[in-house]
Scaffold this motif. Structure first.
Motif, mmCIF file in Angstrom:
data_model
loop_
_atom_site.group_PDB
_atom_site.id
_atom_site.type_symbol
_atom_site.label_atom_id
_atom_site.label_comp_id
_atom_site.label_asym_id
_atom_site.label_seq_id
_atom_site.Cartn_x
_atom_site.Cartn_y
_atom_site.Cartn_z
ATOM 1 N N SER A 1 -3.128 42.011 47.948
ATOM 2 C CA SER A 1 -3.765 43.157 48.592
ATOM 3 C C SER A 1 -5.274 42.985 48.553
ATOM 4 O O SER A 1 -5.792 42.088 47.878
ATOM 5 C CB SER A 1 -3.375 44.450 47.870
ATOM 6 O OG SER A 1 -3.927 44.482 46.561
ATOM 7 N N SER A 2 -5.982 43.844 49.260
ATOM 8 C CA SER A 2 -7.444 43.766 49.246
ATOM 9 C C SER A 2 -7.983 44.010 47.840
ATOM 10 O O SER A 2 -8.966 43.392 47.424
ATOM 11 C CB SER A 2 -8.039 44.780 50.226
ATOM 12 O OG SER A 2 -7.615 46.106 49.902
ATOM 13 N N ASP A 3 -7.342 44.910 47.095
ATOM 14 C CA ASP A 3 -7.761 45.167 45.714
ATOM 15 C C ASP A 3 -7.558 43.933 44.843
ATOM 16 O O ASP A 3 -8.385 43.624 43.979
ATOM 17 C CB ASP A 3 -6.974 46.349 45.129
ATOM 18 C CG ASP A 3 -7.405 47.679 45.706
ATOM 19 O OD1 ASP A 3 -8.516 47.740 46.278
ATOM 20 O OD2 ASP A 3 -6.644 48.653 45.581
ATOM 21 N N ASN A 4 -6.433 43.220 45.072
ATOM 22 C CA ASN A 4 -6.180 41.989 44.323
ATOM 23 C C ASN A 4 -7.276 40.957 44.588
ATOM 24 O O ASN A 4 -7.774 40.316 43.664
ATOM 25 C CB ASN A 4 -4.838 41.373 44.718
ATOM 26 C CG ASN A 4 -3.649 42.226 44.342
ATOM 27 O OD1 ASN A 4 -2.625 42.225 45.032
ATOM 28 N ND2 ASN A 4 -3.774 42.978 43.261
ATOM 29 N N ILE A 5 -7.639 40.816 45.840
ATOM 30 C CA ILE A 5 -8.654 39.828 46.219
ATOM 31 C C ILE A 5 -10.008 40.179 45.610
ATOM 32 O O ILE A 5 -10.710 39.308 45.071
ATOM 33 C CB ILE A 5 -8.771 39.740 47.759
ATOM 34 C CG1 ILE A 5 -7.452 39.183 48.340
ATOM 35 C CG2 ILE A 5 -9.946 38.852 48.157
ATOM 36 C CD1 ILE A 5 -7.406 39.199 49.849
#
Length: 242
Positions: free
Chosen positions: A143-147
């Motif tokens: 996800s964008s948060d993971n990235i």
């Protein structure tokens, strides 16, 4: 590259494995033994066991335990403890060996050599991941948060953080370096209190433990620095070695 493979590569492989078998707070408790390993590795490389540094390291472990201890479940306790000690040993060995390597190569700047440490860690971890990670599935589920988290952890926390840590390690004595490995609990608690308002969740007992444990760790840092100043007064030419 070998130092980097040990200090960052083996350390992170063992460290992250620990989180698959232990809860986060348990893993945090088991990190506190690193100062002892730092002093012992330094004793091996110098051929001189400094009892004062060892005592300071042990007391810093006690201080960190006072701050961190929340009880330990017995589930997966042995495997988790062994994995975390492998991580502690690798990180301790890496930083101590880097300090001694750097003191033998004083003309080499940290900025000129540090990429080699990260390359060693990268080659090791990528090799292991090729046999243990499903990269297509992992990439699809990012996800964008993971990235954002990976970018922050890779560039800021690990990249810049470890670079500055090793530079600092070369500028102090083994005792101070050892104790600073346990400075994270009080510093982390202070940041949580100042920036995240977690003081509201602290119980009176928690406040006492935080103050007592932090005071012990900070006291050991000043104690080791006092040894450095004392040695400087006796042997000014050996200041850098503490």
């Amino acid at each position: 590259m070998l130092i980097g493979a040990v200090q960052f590569g083996i350390m992170y492989l063992a460290y992250l494995y620990t989180f698959t078998v232990l809860k986060a707070y348990q893993a945090a408790i088991f990190t506190i033994f690193t100062p002892i390993y730092v002093v012992l590795f330094d004793a091996i490389l110098t051929g001189k066991f400094r009892r004062a540094y060892f005592i300071a390291a042990v007391l810093s472990v006690v201080g960190a335990l006072i701050v961190k201890y929340e009880g330990v479940s017995r589930e997966n306790l042995i495997s988790g403890f062994i994995a975390m000690q492998a991580a502690n040993l690798a990180f301790a060995a890496g930083q101590v060996f880097y300090v001694h390597w750097k003191r033998k190569h004083t003309t080499v700047k940290n900025t000129e050599i540090f990429a080699s440490l990260y390359m060693g860690a990268t080659l090791l971890t990528v090799t292991v991941c090729l046999f243990t990670v499903d990269f297509p599935a992992t990439i699809r589920n990012l996800s964008s948060d993971n990235i954002i988290a990976l970018v922050y952890l890779g560039i800021i926390a690990s990249g810049i953080g470890f670079f500055l840590w090793n530079i600092g390690a070369t500028q102090t004595n083994a005792g101070t370096l050892a104790v600073f490995n346990n400075a994270l609990p009080p510093i982390g608690a202070l940041i949580s209190i100042l920036f995240f308002g977690e003081y509201k969740a602290l119980s009176p007992e928690g406040i006492v433990r935080l103050i007592a444990g932090s005071s012990l760790i900070v006291g050991m840092i000043f104690y080791c620095q006092r040894i450095t100043f004392r040695n400087y007064e006796t042997h000014p030419s050996h200041t850098r070695r503490g």
